[in-house]
Scaffold this active site. Structure first.
Site, PDB file in Angstrom:
ATOM      1  N   ASP A  53      43.290  42.723  33.101  1.00 40.66           N
ATOM      2  CA  ASP A  53      43.691  41.872  34.304  1.00 40.66           C
ATOM      3  C   ASP A  53      43.185  40.337  34.038  1.00 40.66           C
ATOM      4  O   ASP A  53      42.472  40.306  33.008  1.00 40.66           O
ATOM      5  CB  ASP A  53      43.048  42.337  35.636  1.00 40.66           C
ATOM      6  CG  ASP A  53      43.622  43.657  35.954  1.00 40.66           C
ATOM      7  OD1 ASP A  53      44.626  43.862  35.615  1.00 40.66           O
ATOM      8  OD2 ASP A  53      42.617  44.502  36.640  1.00 40.66           O
ATOM      9  N   TYR A 111      35.597  50.760  28.055  1.00 40.33           N
ATOM     10  CA  TYR A 111      35.072  49.553  28.815  1.00 40.33           C
ATOM     11  C   TYR A 111      33.729  49.064  28.851  1.00 40.33           C
ATOM     12  O   TYR A 111      33.040  49.958  29.228  1.00 40.33           O
ATOM     13  CB  TYR A 111      35.906  49.427  30.199  1.00 40.33           C
ATOM     14  CG  TYR A 111      37.479  48.990  30.042  1.00 40.33           C
ATOM     15  CD1 TYR A 111      37.634  47.625  29.976  1.00 40.33           C
ATOM     16  CD2 TYR A 111      38.257  49.874  30.109  1.00 40.33           C
ATOM     17  CE1 TYR A 111      39.137  47.330  29.999  1.00 40.33           C
ATOM     18  CE2 TYR A 111      39.548  49.819  30.053  1.00 40.33           C
ATOM     19  CZ  TYR A 111      40.098  48.390  30.119  1.00 40.33           C
ATOM     20  OH  TYR A 111      41.434  48.164  29.866  1.00 40.33           O
TER      21      TYR A 111
END
Length: 264
Positions: A53, A111
């Protein structure tokens, strides 16, 4: 047409995410432009392992590139880097099997999220500074509930009618590194904003705003029970999030958790 595997690092601060968008600057868009300049071709395929994002970074994003070129992988890498802005860097380019697909062949993704427990003059684009003391023991207990096959509908903006919200998480780990709290989330795939909302819920637990049992109710709601706030309202900032690793069949695990920057 030859196919290459690219491993890319980037600071996402100035970009509207990975994927090409109209009227927005993106990481894929910059690499696409560089390929056109270097190869002098408009027909090629550049496909990433997944989207990141706006404002999210990557330590090792993986992409495949299908391109007719007379350049060997290393000269191609150097020439592409010469065309790229300083906050995007191709770490490696290797020849790949023709059927290799950066997204579909990935078996796991990691992540890393960086929480800072002190104000920092230099690391703000790469951390989330939390002023309040954090109870790491409570955060770790809450993190245990997220492991395994779970429905993360409450943690995503994806439409459950259009896309499955069930995700298999291998682990959610928290470690201390100086002034940083590092959160690693490893799983099969991830939903839109899912990792940032997991971190936001863990931070709320760490601040004492909810219990680990409250956090677990987002995954397995009982009789309409709710901690009173939604994960969406607790979404952690994009600045602290990094796509750390993309793993394929035969790859070793992600290894020890290390900070991207060091804060004492």
């Amino acid at each position: 047409m030859p196919r290459f595997k690219l491993v890319i690092e980037y600071a996402g601060t100035r970009y509207s995410g990975w994927q090409i968008q109209k009227n927005a600057r993106t990481v894929q868009g910059e690499i696409d432009r560089a390929i056109r300049e270097v190869a002098g071709r408009r027909e090629f395929e550049l496909y990433g392992s997944g989207r990141t994002d706006a404002g999210v970074h990557a330590l090792a994003q993986v992409a495949h590139l299908e391109l007719y070129t007379g350049l060997a992988p290393e000269p191609l890498r150097r020439r592409l880097n010469d065309e790229l802005p300083a906050d995007i860097h191709i770490l490696t380019i290797d020849k790949a099997p023709h059927r290799f697909h950066a997204r579909h062949d990935a078996v796991s993704r990691c992540y890393l999220y960086q929480i800072s427990r002190r104000r920092t003059a230099f690391a703000k684009p790469f951390v989330w500074w939390i002023r309040e003391p954090l109870d790491l023991g409570a955060m770790r207990r809450a993190a245990e509930a997220f492991a395994g096959r779970q429905d993360f509908a409450a943690f995503s903006d994806d439409d459950p009618d259009e896309k499955s919200t069930v995700v298999v998480l291998e682990r959610v780990e928290l470690v201390e590194a100086g002034a940083l709290v590092l959160v690693r989330v490893q799983g099969s795939h991830f939903l839109w904003k899912m990792v940032r909302r997991i971190v936001g819920v863990l931070a709320a637990v760490g601040r004492g705003e909810m219990t680990p049992e409250d956090a677990a109710q987002y995954l397995n709601p009982r009789d309409g029970a709710s901690p009173g706030v939604t994960p969406a309202s607790l979404t952690a900032p994009a600045a602290g999030l990094f796509l750390e690793r993309v793993l394929y069949a035969g790859d070793d695990g992600p290894g020890p958790i290390r900070p991207v920057i060091a804060l004492d």
